[in-house]
Motif scaffolding. Structure first.
Motif, PDB file in Angstrom:
ATOM      1  N   GLN A 134      -3.715 -18.298 -10.582  1.00 51.09           N
ATOM      2  CA  GLN A 134      -3.753 -17.048 -11.332  1.00 51.09           C
ATOM      3  C   GLN A 134      -5.054 -16.893 -12.112  1.00 51.09           C
ATOM      4  O   GLN A 134      -5.683 -15.821 -12.088  1.00 51.09           O
ATOM      5  CB  GLN A 134      -2.568 -17.004 -12.294  1.00 51.09           C
ATOM      6  N   TYR A 135      -5.487 -17.947 -12.799  1.00 52.90           N
ATOM      7  CA  TYR A 135      -6.653 -17.842 -13.682  1.00 52.90           C
ATOM      8  C   TYR A 135      -7.964 -18.157 -12.986  1.00 52.90           C
ATOM      9  O   TYR A 135      -9.021 -17.689 -13.413  1.00 52.90           O
ATOM     10  CB  TYR A 135      -6.472 -18.761 -14.892  1.00 52.90           C
ATOM     11  N   ASP A 136      -7.932 -18.951 -11.935  1.00 53.90           N
ATOM     12  CA  ASP A 136      -9.153 -19.323 -11.215  1.00 53.90           C
ATOM     13  C   ASP A 136      -8.886 -19.245  -9.712  1.00 53.90           C
ATOM     14  O   ASP A 136      -8.905 -20.260  -9.017  1.00 53.90           O
ATOM     15  CB  ASP A 136      -9.595 -20.729 -11.630  1.00 53.90           C
ATOM     16  N   PRO A 137      -8.642 -18.055  -9.186  1.00 56.45           N
ATOM     17  CA  PRO A 137      -8.221 -17.923  -7.790  1.00 56.45           C
ATOM     18  C   PRO A 137      -9.266 -18.404  -6.788  1.00 56.45           C
ATOM     19  O   PRO A 137      -8.906 -18.797  -5.664  1.00 56.45           O
ATOM     20  CB  PRO A 137      -7.945 -16.420  -7.639  1.00 56.45           C
ATOM     21  N   ASP A 138     -10.539 -18.378  -7.156  1.00 53.75           N
ATOM     22  CA  ASP A 138     -11.590 -18.824  -6.241  1.00 53.75           C
ATOM     23  C   ASP A 138     -11.918 -20.308  -6.395  1.00 53.75           C
ATOM     24  O   ASP A 138     -12.855 -20.802  -5.761  1.00 53.75           O
ATOM     25  CB  ASP A 138     -12.861 -18.004  -6.452  1.00 53.75           C
ATOM     26  N   ASN A 139     -11.187 -21.004  -7.271  1.00 51.89           N
ATOM     27  CA  ASN A 139     -11.415 -22.432  -7.491  1.00 51.89           C
ATOM     28  C   ASN A 139     -12.860 -22.712  -7.891  1.00 51.89           C
ATOM     29  O   ASN A 139     -13.488 -23.659  -7.429  1.00 51.89           O
ATOM     30  CB  ASN A 139     -11.047 -23.254  -6.238  1.00 51.89           C
ATOM     31  N   ARG A 140     -13.378 -21.876  -8.791  1.00 50.66           N
ATOM     32  CA  ARG A 140     -14.754 -22.052  -9.260  1.00 50.66           C
ATOM     33  C   ARG A 140     -14.884 -23.319 -10.101  1.00 50.66           C
ATOM     34  O   ARG A 140     -15.900 -24.017 -10.038  1.00 50.66           O
ATOM     35  CB  ARG A 140     -15.169 -20.827 -10.099  1.00 50.66           C
ATOM     36  N   PHE A 141     -13.864 -23.632 -10.881  1.00 49.14           N
ATOM     37  CA  PHE A 141     -13.890 -24.824 -11.731  1.00 49.14           C
ATOM     38  C   PHE A 141     -13.241 -25.968 -10.961  1.00 49.14           C
ATOM     39  O   PHE A 141     -12.032 -25.979 -10.747  1.00 49.14           O
ATOM     40  CB  PHE A 141     -13.150 -24.557 -13.041  1.00 49.14           C
ATOM     41  N   ARG A 142     -14.049 -26.888 -10.513  1.00 53.82           N
ATOM     42  CA  ARG A 142     -13.486 -27.959  -9.691  1.00 53.82           C
ATOM     43  C   ARG A 142     -14.286 -29.251  -9.838  1.00 53.82           C
ATOM     44  O   ARG A 142     -15.487 -29.242 -10.089  1.00 53.82           O
ATOM     45  CB  ARG A 142     -13.414 -27.548  -8.220  1.00 53.82           C
ATOM     46  N   TYR A 143     -13.560 -30.340  -9.700  1.00 53.36           N
ATOM     47  CA  TYR A 143     -14.126 -31.688  -9.752  1.00 53.36           C
ATOM     48  C   TYR A 143     -13.141 -32.586  -9.006  1.00 53.36           C
ATOM     49  O   TYR A 143     -12.104 -32.100  -8.517  1.00 53.36           O
ATOM     50  CB  TYR A 143     -14.363 -32.131 -11.199  1.00 53.36           C
ATOM     51  N   PRO A 144     -13.398 -33.876  -8.860  1.00 57.37           N
ATOM     52  CA  PRO A 144     -12.558 -34.692  -7.977  1.00 57.37           C
ATOM     53  C   PRO A 144     -11.068 -34.660  -8.282  1.00 57.37           C
ATOM     54  O   PRO A 144     -10.252 -34.856  -7.374  1.00 57.37           O
ATOM     55  CB  PRO A 144     -13.137 -36.100  -8.149  1.00 57.37           C
ATOM     56  N   GLN A 145     -10.661 -34.441  -9.535  1.00 62.72           N
ATOM     57  CA  GLN A 145      -9.236 -34.400  -9.850  1.00 62.72           C
ATOM     58  C   GLN A 145      -8.882 -33.136 -10.636  1.00 62.72           C
ATOM     59  O   GLN A 145      -8.027 -33.159 -11.520  1.00 62.72           O
ATOM     60  CB  GLN A 145      -8.812 -35.660 -10.604  1.00 62.72           C
ATOM     61  N   SER A 146      -9.516 -32.028 -10.295  1.00 63.99           N
ATOM     62  CA  SER A 146      -9.125 -30.757 -10.915  1.00 63.99           C
ATOM     63  C   SER A 146      -7.841 -30.273 -10.279  1.00 63.99           C
ATOM     64  O   SER A 146      -7.511 -30.603  -9.134  1.00 63.99           O
ATOM     65  CB  SER A 146     -10.234 -29.719 -10.746  1.00 63.99           C
ATOM     66  N   ILE A 147      -7.093 -29.471 -11.037  1.00 63.76           N
ATOM     67  CA  ILE A 147      -5.830 -28.940 -10.545  1.00 63.76           C
ATOM     68  C   ILE A 147      -6.100 -28.049  -9.337  1.00 63.76           C
ATOM     69  O   ILE A 147      -7.017 -27.229  -9.332  1.00 63.76           O
ATOM     70  CB  ILE A 147      -5.105 -28.157 -11.655  1.00 63.76           C
ATOM     71  N   GLU A 148      -5.291 -28.229  -8.305  1.00 62.32           N
ATOM     72  CA  GLU A 148      -5.450 -27.464  -7.078  1.00 62.32           C
ATOM     73  C   GLU A 148      -4.649 -26.160  -7.188  1.00 62.32           C
ATOM     74  O   GLU A 148      -3.573 -26.126  -7.747  1.00 62.32           O
ATOM     75  CB  GLU A 148      -4.924 -28.291  -5.891  1.00 62.32           C
ATOM     76  N   GLY A 149      -5.199 -25.093  -6.615  1.00 59.28           N
ATOM     77  CA  GLY A 149      -4.481 -23.837  -6.593  1.00 59.28           C
ATOM     78  C   GLY A 149      -3.247 -23.913  -5.716  1.00 59.28           C
ATOM     79  O   GLY A 149      -3.134 -24.782  -4.845  1.00 59.28           O
ATOM     80  N   SER A 150      -2.305 -23.016  -5.935  1.00 61.18           N
ATOM     81  CA  SER A 150      -1.094 -22.999  -5.126  1.00 61.18           C
ATOM     82  C   SER A 150      -1.447 -22.662  -3.685  1.00 61.18           C
ATOM     83  O   SER A 150      -2.345 -21.848  -3.425  1.00 61.18           O
ATOM     84  CB  SER A 150      -0.112 -21.952  -5.653  1.00 61.18           C
ATOM     85  N   PRO A 151      -0.778 -23.274  -2.721  1.00 60.61           N
ATOM     86  CA  PRO A 151      -1.036 -22.936  -1.322  1.00 60.61           C
ATOM     87  C   PRO A 151      -0.660 -21.487  -1.051  1.00 60.61           C
ATOM     88  O   PRO A 151       0.197 -20.919  -1.727  1.00 60.61           O
ATOM     89  CB  PRO A 151      -0.135 -23.905  -0.556  1.00 60.61           C
TER      90      PRO A 151
END
Length: 501
Positions: free
Chosen positions: A482-499
């Motif tokens: 909902q808040y980061d639909p494009d997965n702009r904020f990411r690192y090796p253990q960032s929360i994954e978006g819903s499938p």
């Protein structure tokens, strides 16, 4: 690249995204409270904007007092790319040193234009370097250190504030935010991952005192968490850098203690059976500590250090006396007659960067959880000098049903949090540290201990998603989408978006 102190307005705006001066659209940035008479080296801290309205800031209004974008050939790149953990060496393409929400918006637009992953560094340290990346954008908030007092007694602070600065500026006013004691830790990362310390058993985690936060989304929209119950729930323990850039945090404050009493007990542990026996004794006794007290069990080679702190009137004497039996030394101190902040400085820790590997080593309900492997843990500590095994007390207000309902932090029913620490002087020593580290982790996993603390991450944790977030992970995935639909904020253990549904 030229020093940005000497960039023209045209050059500066080109650096922010390579767009023409006539078209630099922003999506939802708020009007900013501009810093007054600052230079790029001493800018004002963040803003206090809140609310859902969308007001764009013209491109030409953004200056070096909002953001400085550094590339690898800039003289100051190394200064802002430093890591407290010397084993972490990452090279982002850009480091955006932000001073205002408008600066954050522009940096995010540059990342979007070039399709770069974004990591967020607030100024403290991340054990595994999740606050940086290779080849992407780092939003550096270390200069956003504002401290603003509100009429209702709450305090709003910038994400770049370190705990030693929090102590000096908030505790000195007679108010307490229940944070940790390590002086170099950043308030934002600590809070967003939970945050525990001497005050947790009385007041809960640091995130439990968080009443609002300003979040800048990847598209530039600025949100107030207080007006979004689910966002505030996610920010209370959901980890830094998952949903957006937190540019301010507002805390409920508590009365500052008048004194801090500490007792340190040292034992020499000669064999694994003795280690298991004293660990069991300690874990059986410390749940009886008063809520204002904290206990830590730290085994370093054959040296065991037991630390007890207390800022209330409840007595620790029965427990400290029992744990002093057979000790090689016992010492006590009190802050009576001294400023409380001065007493805390004893626990600030080392300020200079060093080589280390630290990680959570599981939450425990009781000694029974690790009874069968305790002796083997001690053997590994002796076989790999530089390794430390520590167990800390939780419980008390941490287990509050009210706090549990209002935050995504799981594992509240478990009263002990353990950690592994490995320190060394030269990179050549790392392999031995990592070998012992992994051996102990395997021992603990082998007895079914899998819950881990998000602020003490390890890139090698299996099923880290549920280890950190437990039963809350699926909801966090939905909020990520909902808040980061494009997965702009990411690192090796960032929360994954819903499938995709």
């Amino acid at each position: 690249m030229r020093d940005s102190n000497h960039l023209s307005k045209r050059d500066f705006l080109k650096l922010l995204g390579g767009l023409s001066l006539g078209f630099l659209p922003l999506m939802g940035c708020f009007n900013e409270r501009k810093p007054e008479k600052n230079t790029p080296e001493t800018p004002a801290s963040g803003t206090t904007t809140t609310g859902p309205e969308n007001t764009t800031t013209p491109a030409e209004a953004v200056t070096e007092q909002d953001v400085i974008v550094l590339e690898r050939d800039d003289a100051r790149y190394t200064q802002y790319n430093g890591s407290y953990n010397k084993r972490i060496a990452l090279l982002p393409k850009y480091i955006a040193v932000c001073f205002t929400d408008a600066g954050v918006c522009h940096a995010l637009q540059l990342a979007q234009q070039q399709n770069l992953p974004v990591s967020i560094k607030s100024g403290g340290h991340s054990f595994e370097g999740f606050s940086s990346n290779n080849g992407g954008m780092v939003i550096n908030l270390s200069q956003m250190k504002a401290v603003d007092w509100n009429d209702d007694g709450t305090v709003t602070v910038g994400p770049g504030l370190l705990l030693r600065e929090l102590h000096d500026q908030v505790y000195a006013k007679g108010k307490l935010v229940p944070a940790g004691s390590c002086g170099g830790v950043g308030i934002a990362g600590l809070t967003l991952g939970g945050g525990y310390g001497f005050f947790s058993r009385k007041y809960g985690f640091t995130c439990d005192s968080l009443v609002d936060a300003t979040l800048v989304k990847a598209d530039g929209q600025v949100l107030s968490a207080a007006s979004d119950t689910e966002l505030l729930w996610a920010l209370r323990g959901g980890g830094n850098g998952n949903f957006g850039v937190v540019t301010s945090l507002r805390f409920k404050t508590h009365p500052m203690p008048q004194t801090l009493n500490a007792t340190t007990i040292k034992h020499t542990i000669g064999d694994s059976a003795s280690f298991a026996a004293i660990l069991q004794k300690w874990m059986n006794l410390v749940p009886q500590l008063p809520p204002e007290a904290f206990g830590a069990f730290v085994q370093n080679g054959k040296t065991l250090t037991l630390l007890f702190t207390n800022y209330g009137s409840g007595s620790m004497a029965t427990i400290t006396t029992a744990m002093s039996e057979g000790a090689r030394s016992t010492s006590s101190s009190s802050s009576v007659g001294k400023p409380f902040t001065q007493a805390l400085k004893r626990f600030y820790g080392r300020a200079e960067p060093l080589y280390f590997k630290n990680a959570s080593c599981g939450y425990y309900k009781s000694f029974d959880d690790i009874a069968s492997v305790a002796a083997s843990i001690f053997d590994q500590l002796l076989a790999h000098p530089g390794l430390l095994f520590q167990v800390n007390t939780l419980g008390g207000a941490v287990a509050s049903p009210e706090f549990e309902a209002a935050s995504c932090y799981p594992h509240r029913s478990l009263p002990f949090l353990s950690e592994l620490q490995g320190y060394y002087d030269r990179p050549a020593q790392e392999s031995s540290i990592l070998e012992g580290f992994r051996n102990i982790q395997q021992l603990v996993r082998g007895v079914g201990v899998t819950a881990q603390y998000r602020n003490y991450p390890d890139v090698e944790f299996p099923d880290w998603q549920h280890a950190y977030y437990g039963f809350n992970y699926e909801k966090l995935r939905q909020l990520k989408a909902q808040y980061d639909p494009d997965n702009r904020f990411r690192y090796p253990q960032s929360i994954e978006g819903s499938p995709a549904s």
